[in-house]
Design a protein around this motif. Structure first.
Motif, PDB file in Angstrom:
ATOM      1  N   ALA A  73       4.737 -11.455   0.996  1.00  0.00           N
ATOM      2  CA  ALA A  73       5.706 -10.734   1.825  1.00  0.00           C
ATOM      3  C   ALA A  73       7.032 -10.668   1.067  1.00  0.00           C
ATOM      4  N   ILE A  74       7.629  -9.481   1.033  1.00  0.00           N
ATOM      5  CA  ILE A  74       8.901  -9.260   0.338  1.00  0.00           C
ATOM      6  C   ILE A  74       9.914  -8.794   1.385  1.00  0.00           C
ATOM      7  N   SER A  75      11.045  -9.479   1.454  1.00  0.00           N
ATOM      8  CA  SER A  75      12.092  -9.139   2.421  1.00  0.00           C
ATOM      9  C   SER A  75      13.381  -8.801   1.679  1.00  0.00           C
ATOM     10  N   ALA A  76      14.440  -8.544   2.415  1.00  0.00           N
ATOM     11  CA  ALA A  76      15.735  -8.256   1.789  1.00  0.00           C
ATOM     12  C   ALA A  76      16.286  -9.485   1.064  1.00  0.00           C
ATOM     13  N   GLU A  77      15.787 -10.683   1.389  1.00  0.00           N
ATOM     14  CA  GLU A  77      16.260 -11.907   0.750  1.00  0.00           C
ATOM     15  C   GLU A  77      15.392 -12.338  -0.432  1.00  0.00           C
ATOM     16  N   SER A  78      14.218 -11.752  -0.561  1.00  0.00           N
ATOM     17  CA  SER A  78      13.325 -12.085  -1.671  1.00  0.00           C
ATOM     18  C   SER A  78      13.062 -10.837  -2.501  1.00  0.00           C
ATOM     19  N   SER A  79      12.596 -11.032  -3.720  1.00  0.00           N
ATOM     20  CA  SER A  79      12.355  -9.895  -4.607  1.00  0.00           C
ATOM     21  C   SER A  79      11.052 -10.057  -5.364  1.00  0.00           C
ATOM     22  N   TYR A  80      10.540  -8.925  -5.810  1.00  0.00           N
ATOM     23  CA  TYR A  80       9.401  -8.842  -6.716  1.00  0.00           C
ATOM     24  C   TYR A  80       9.964  -8.520  -8.082  1.00  0.00           C
ATOM     25  N   TYR A  81       9.578  -9.283  -9.090  1.00  0.00           N
ATOM     26  CA  TYR A  81      10.050  -9.085 -10.457  1.00  0.00           C
ATOM     27  C   TYR A  81       8.858  -8.707 -11.315  1.00  0.00           C
ATOM     28  N   VAL A  82       9.046  -7.723 -12.175  1.00  0.00           N
ATOM     29  CA  VAL A  82       7.967  -7.294 -13.055  1.00  0.00           C
ATOM     30  C   VAL A  82       8.534  -7.030 -14.448  1.00  0.00           C
ATOM     31  N   LYS A  83       7.844  -7.570 -15.461  1.00  0.00           N
ATOM     32  CA  LYS A  83       8.261  -7.400 -16.851  1.00  0.00           C
ATOM     33  C   LYS A  83       7.469  -6.250 -17.467  1.00  0.00           C
ATOM     34  N   VAL A  84       8.193  -5.337 -18.139  1.00  0.00           N
ATOM     35  CA  VAL A  84       7.586  -4.156 -18.735  1.00  0.00           C
ATOM     36  C   VAL A  84       7.930  -4.107 -20.221  1.00  0.00           C
ATOM     37  N   GLU A  85       6.918  -3.839 -21.050  1.00  0.00           N
ATOM     38  CA  GLU A  85       7.140  -3.587 -22.476  1.00  0.00           C
ATOM     39  C   GLU A  85       6.911  -2.107 -22.725  1.00  0.00           C
ATOM     40  N   GLY A  86       7.715  -1.547 -23.627  1.00  0.00           N
ATOM     41  CA  GLY A  86       7.607  -0.130 -23.925  1.00  0.00           C
ATOM     42  C   GLY A  86       8.648   0.662 -23.157  1.00  0.00           C
ATOM     43  N   THR A  87       8.472   1.976 -23.147  1.00  0.00           N
ATOM     44  CA  THR A  87       9.436   2.866 -22.520  1.00  0.00           C
ATOM     45  C   THR A  87       8.739   3.780 -21.520  1.00  0.00           C
ATOM     46  N   PRO A  88       8.666   3.372 -20.269  1.00  0.00           N
ATOM     47  CA  PRO A  88       8.035   4.240 -19.269  1.00  0.00           C
ATOM     48  C   PRO A  88       8.833   5.526 -19.080  1.00  0.00           C
ATOM     49  N   GLY A  89       8.128   6.614 -18.864  1.00  0.00           N
ATOM     50  CA  GLY A  89       8.787   7.870 -18.525  1.00  0.00           C
ATOM     51  C   GLY A  89       8.986   8.001 -17.029  1.00  0.00           C
ATOM     52  N   SER A  90       8.170   7.260 -16.279  1.00  0.00           N
ATOM     53  CA  SER A  90       8.222   7.314 -14.826  1.00  0.00           C
ATOM     54  C   SER A  90       7.667   6.009 -14.278  1.00  0.00           C
ATOM     55  N   LEU A  91       8.181   5.621 -13.115  1.00  0.00           N
ATOM     56  CA  LEU A  91       7.632   4.451 -12.443  1.00  0.00           C
ATOM     57  C   LEU A  91       7.470   4.733 -10.966  1.00  0.00           C
ATOM     58  N   ILE A  92       6.579   3.982 -10.345  1.00  0.00           N
ATOM     59  CA  ILE A  92       6.339   4.098  -8.915  1.00  0.00           C
ATOM     60  C   ILE A  92       6.350   2.694  -8.310  1.00  0.00           C
ATOM     61  N   PHE A  93       6.755   2.606  -7.052  1.00  0.00           N
ATOM     62  CA  PHE A  93       6.673   1.341  -6.349  1.00  0.00           C
ATOM     63  C   PHE A  93       6.699   1.589  -4.856  1.00  0.00           C
ATOM     64  N   GLY A  94       6.227   0.601  -4.120  1.00  0.00           N
ATOM     65  CA  GLY A  94       6.237   0.697  -2.670  1.00  0.00           C
ATOM     66  C   GLY A  94       5.523  -0.484  -2.061  1.00  0.00           C
ATOM     67  N   PRO A  95       5.481  -0.519  -0.726  1.00  0.00           N
ATOM     68  CA  PRO A  95       4.817  -1.624  -0.045  1.00  0.00           C
ATOM     69  C   PRO A  95       3.310  -1.598  -0.261  1.00  0.00           C
ATOM     70  N   PHE A  96       2.725  -2.772  -0.380  1.00  0.00           N
ATOM     71  CA  PHE A  96       1.277  -2.877  -0.513  1.00  0.00           C
ATOM     72  C   PHE A  96       0.611  -2.420   0.777  1.00  0.00           C
ATOM     73  N   SER A  97      -0.539  -1.774   0.650  1.00  0.00           N
ATOM     74  CA  SER A  97      -1.304  -1.329   1.805  1.00  0.00           C
ATOM     75  C   SER A  97      -2.783  -1.542   1.532  1.00  0.00           C
ATOM     76  N   GLU A  98      -3.508  -1.962   2.547  1.00  0.00           N
ATOM     77  CA  GLU A  98      -4.968  -2.105   2.448  1.00  0.00           C
ATOM     78  C   GLU A  98      -5.644  -0.730   2.375  1.00  0.00           C
ATOM     79  N   ASN A  99      -4.949   0.295   2.860  1.00  0.00           N
ATOM     80  CA  ASN A  99      -5.494   1.656   2.842  1.00  0.00           C
ATOM     81  C   ASN A  99      -5.331   2.261   1.457  1.00  0.00           C
ATOM     82  N   SER A 100      -5.999   3.363   1.219  1.00  0.00           N
ATOM     83  CA  SER A 100      -5.872   4.032  -0.076  1.00  0.00           C
ATOM     84  C   SER A 100      -4.599   4.859  -0.153  1.00  0.00           C
TER      85      SER A 100
END
Length: 110
Positions: A73-100
């Motif tokens: 669970a991610i709230s306004a007081e907690s964060s998700y951190y992700v390390k990326v190598e390279g140079t993305p041209g685009s990124l996507i993010f959002g809440p996890f869902s069991e649905n497709s």
């Protein structure tokens, strides 16, 4: 986004209100190397990930993304951190869902 020659390029994500049941983060180029969850504002020294997933394939329009996700669970007081190598041209993010389907934010970086 947090950048440092010593630690690499990190992105910090969290909702501004409410909370997410987890998070999905993807890039179109480059490689995701690490993910963590902890208090907002600084990389955590330790992190326990609930059901971590790697190598997810997501298509948004004509673009293909490689994504990682966790079910912490991610709230306004907690964060998700992700390390990326390279140079993305685009990124996507959002809440996890069991649905497709879930609502994703798409950011073009070029």
């Amino acid at each position: 986004m947090v950048g440092s020659a010593q630690i690499g390029q990190w992105f910090e994500l969290r909702p501004t209100r409410d909370s997410w049941p987890g998070v999905i983060f993807g890039i179109d180029q480059g490689e995701i190397k690490f993910q963590a969850v902890g208090p907002a504002g600084a990389l955590p020294t330790t992190s326990t990930l609930n059901f971590p997933m790697q190598g997810l394939k997501i298509e948004v329009g004509e673009r293909a993304y490689t994504a990682w996700a966790v079910r912490n669970a991610i709230s306004a007081e907690s964060s998700y951190y992700v390390k990326v190598e390279g140079t993305p041209g685009s990124l996507i993010f959002g809440p996890f869902s069991e649905n497709s389907e879930t609502e994703m934010v798409v950011i073009d970086l070029q």
